[in-house]
Write an enzyme that holds these catalytic residues in place. Structure first.
Site, mmCIF file in Angstrom:
data_model
loop_
_atom_site.group_PDB
_atom_site.id
_atom_site.type_symbol
_atom_site.label_atom_id
_atom_site.label_comp_id
_atom_site.label_asym_id
_atom_site.label_seq_id
_atom_site.Cartn_x
_atom_site.Cartn_y
_atom_site.Cartn_z
ATOM 1 N N PHE A 136 0.847 -1.116 0.037
ATOM 2 C CA PHE A 136 -0.099 0.288 0.122
ATOM 3 C C PHE A 136 0.636 1.078 -0.164
ATOM 4 C CE2 PHE A 136 -2.976 3.409 1.829
ATOM 5 C CZ PHE A 136 -3.909 3.045 0.931
ATOM 6 N N ASP A 205 2.083 -4.772 8.472
ATOM 7 C CA ASP A 205 0.736 -3.897 8.430
ATOM 8 C C ASP A 205 -0.187 -5.045 8.136
ATOM 9 O OD1 ASP A 205 -1.001 -2.226 7.778
ATOM 10 O OD2 ASP A 205 -0.106 -1.026 6.329
ATOM 11 N N TYR A 230 -10.209 0.924 10.435
ATOM 12 C CA TYR A 230 -11.760 1.056 9.697
ATOM 13 C C TYR A 230 -12.002 0.154 8.738
ATOM 14 C CZ TYR A 230 -8.790 3.707 6.367
ATOM 15 O OH TYR A 230 -7.453 3.972 5.906
ATOM 16 N N LYS A 231 -11.125 -0.726 8.561
ATOM 17 C CA LYS A 231 -11.546 -1.905 7.516
ATOM 18 C C LYS A 231 -12.329 -3.009 8.215
ATOM 19 C CE LYS A 231 -7.518 -0.550 4.757
ATOM 20 N NZ LYS A 231 -8.015 0.086 3.832
ATOM 21 N N ARG A 384 -12.189 -4.802 -7.425
ATOM 22 C CA ARG A 384 -11.774 -5.350 -5.849
ATOM 23 C C ARG A 384 -12.954 -5.627 -5.137
ATOM 24 N NH1 ARG A 384 -8.113 -2.525 -1.441
ATOM 25 N NH2 ARG A 384 -9.731 -1.235 -1.300
#
Lengths: 425, 425
Positions: A136, A205, A230-231, A384
């Site tokens: 990312f 991560d 928040y995922k 995705r």
């Protein structure tokens, strides 16, 4: 339960799977919008039903009525550690080892700084940070920034070439456990072991793995980790992130974001910094109370699964969902140029499935959203889809494939209205 | 309106002042708890009435129903700049120059890093950061951390000795405009001018001045500034902070917290960092959406004052309140050992008043809180009272003095229950 191969599933088969799914009741914890199939929990988790009332309580009672006294009386000061202890249960960390703080990016800066300082002390000749080319971007940017500041090199490679790079004995291996593009899952234990054999420290991560699958930081002997609130943790947009350091490292270094909340005694207001013991020193400024309270509600939706088999059961369901999606797309959407990017091997797959489409990725995602199926697009060519096992049903997978089939067969994604790029993709 | 000297005020005089106060209607913007006189808005501002509904909207509608599409449709992606532009109006900055992000501590790290990099480029021989000995600890800790990393010295001095230290031509002068302990107000324009004459850059922490009094960053030609969202801006506990860089500096440096939201094109997901133009590069991770939305409600309570004379009118009221408090305490609480710490000269005073009491500071504050008068204690000996002009009335000042008088005359603060230290003081 049906035993039909996913390639030959009917909608009734999917319904039967849901009817016999022991995890199905967990979906009731969420306020899912009607008419939407949400396959983007890997970008922003769904709102738990408990959150609105809890946030309202924090705002109107704890802040509104309790005001400053709520730091003590409502336990605000303990929130980073209390919520951290709950997240620790999801990632194989122990109580007191993990805190909620800041953003993933800021926490990465802290742990990379610490890992580099330890590497510098133990092996000053090592000048390389290794990461994955498609990691990312924020991870790469923060690592690039530190590499520039410390005169190091950031070396990027494809996933399969990472073990070979360890032969050069880099200072650090920094990886996101599940790749945000491909959904490929790294073997944390094997890579950490290989890294340690090369004298290399690891920074993980967990943005796309914490809450999505069993993570075992201690089992893997990982060195440092950060993750996103928040995922899969359902903490809300821009929720606070988390940070963990293995106890063998936690006190070896004063991380550079030495804010007052990481001080051993913040309310003594001494002019000299004296870091808190353990992970407490990874706190920095005043914590986001509303954000941390909302995050706690999100984490609780995962802890509710503990009595139903926990993350192992969620993982099994997640893989069943993603396998059904892959099989469904390949059976029912063939001939439209979609290329599977996510590993077919379940052991290498996180909780998402990505397909590439050279020409139409963005527009196909927009056309799907218009039909109520929310996935997302990742430039330049990826569609995705995330399969959050807490609230995604087999029938959602079946219906999503059907909508995608119709988008492709009608060719509606070629319409101009689906080509218009938005600020956030 | 009464013309009696504050030393001789009666409660009726205070009531008369409130009756003729043109700013009095602003108090209706707040959900103040009954039976409390809140003199701690300098630590945590009061809940605006609009906030609960706005937060609920963000949670249940924007997040709950809009989900990921709200980054575009609800304008989440623009929040840091939109709220930043509103704060800019309070501190003499221009649209597009200021963003809401992270915590004050994290933002200090960004601007100090930038200022040091600029100083290093322009005057590499300069090795000193100057600050005030009693500056807020997080400012000193972050500066100490950067000084350690860059082999610099952090030199601390009393306020009155700061101009003399500029003769040594330090790299940086870092100050909080209003001291959190004494409430002393620095002359930003004069100190910045003196600093620039010595070739020294200035970093201002506006934690106790933004929203409390007129601040003019451009008028003072300040170099960098940060500030707090949860004090006078009423953004809620742990609200996001803000950061400003003068346009002449904003693009000279890539601040080290190079997260993806500070990238020129975050949604291109490129592996190389390319900083956003201007202040945008001072963003780092994904912004706290709920926190920024709550902060916007808080800032709006100050912008509502613009039609009533704005910060100049608020400043006049704040000084009238603090002057009345000083006079009242000195007239009605004499002989109990309270020593005024805050400057008597209004031009040197922020929006708070502190008294020292060697023996009983902590217990007196606790006894006052038990009586519904909320100030706070700052170790080792300060009783601190904030006079937020948006919602504090003259009659609150009169009543607070009366309660303090009773705490002192009864000697109740000596009771054991008021001596017990809490985690947060």
């Amino acid at each position: 339960m049906t035993t039909a191969h996913p390639l030959r599933w009917t909608r009734a088969d999917a319904e039967a799977r849901d009817a016999s799914d022991p995890l199905a009741p967990l979906r009731d914890q969420f306020a899912l919008p009607d008419g939407t199939i949400y396959l983007d929990g890997n970008s922003l988790g769904v709102l738990p039903r408990a959150t609105a009332a809890r946030v309202q309580q924090v705002v109107t009672e704890e802040w509104g009525r309790g005001l400053i006294t709520s730091w003590n009386r409502a336990g605000w000061i303990e929130l980073p550690g209390r919520v951290g202890d709950k997240i620790a249960r999801l990632v194989g960390a122990r109580p007191g080892e993990l805190v909620v703080a800041d953003s993933t990016s800021v926490n990465l800066f802290k742990v990379l700084s610490a890992a580099l300082a330890i590497a510098r002390a133990d092996a000053p000749q090592r000048r390389v940070i290794v990461s994955e080319r498609s990691n990312f971007p924020t991870d790469l940017y923060i690592a690039e920034s530190l590499a520039r500041a410390h005169d190091l090199r950031l070396v990027l490679a494809e996933a399969e070439d990472l073990p070979a790079l360890l032969a050069d004995r880099p200072a650090l291996l920094m990886l996101t456990q599940v790749n945000y593009r491909s959904g490929r899952l790294h073997d944390m234990a094997a890579l950490t072991q290989a890294a340690h054999a090369a004298g290399t420290l690891t920074v993980w991560d967990l943005a796309h793995s914490a809450g999505a699958l069993p993570v075992d930081l201690h089992g893997a002997q990982a060195d440092f980790a950060v993750g996103c609130g928040y995922k899969y943790l359902n903490g809300g947009p821009g929720a606070p992130a988390f940070v963990w350091a293995h106890p063998r490292h936690a006190e070896r270094f004063w991380q550079p974001l030495a804010g007052w909340m990481g001080h051993a005694a913040p309310f003594e207001f001494t002019p000299d910094y004296r870091p808190a013991p353990g992970i407490g020193r990874y706190l920095c400024g005043t914590p986001s109370v509303i954000g941390a309270a909302a995050l706690e509600c999100g984490v609780d939706t995962l802890l509710a699964a503990e009595r139903l088999g926990g993350l192992a059961a969620l993982r099994a369901k997640s893989l069943a969902l993603s396998e059904a999606f892959i099989a469904g797309v390949e059976a029912r959407c063939a001939g439209h140029g979609l290329q599977l990017v996510t590993p077919r091997d379940a052991a290498l797959r996180g909780s998402q499935v990505s397909f590439a489409h050279a020409e139409g990725g963005y527009a196909m995602v927009q056309a799907l959203i218009a039909r109520g199926v929310v996935g997302d697009f990742r430039a330049p060519d990826l569609l995705r889809f995330g399969f959050t096992p807490l609230y995604t049903r087999h029938v959602d997978v079946w219906d999503a494939v059907e909508q995608l089939r119709q988008v492709l067969e009608t060719g509606e994604w070629r319409e101009a209205r689906f080509q218009q790029r938005a600020a956030v993709t």
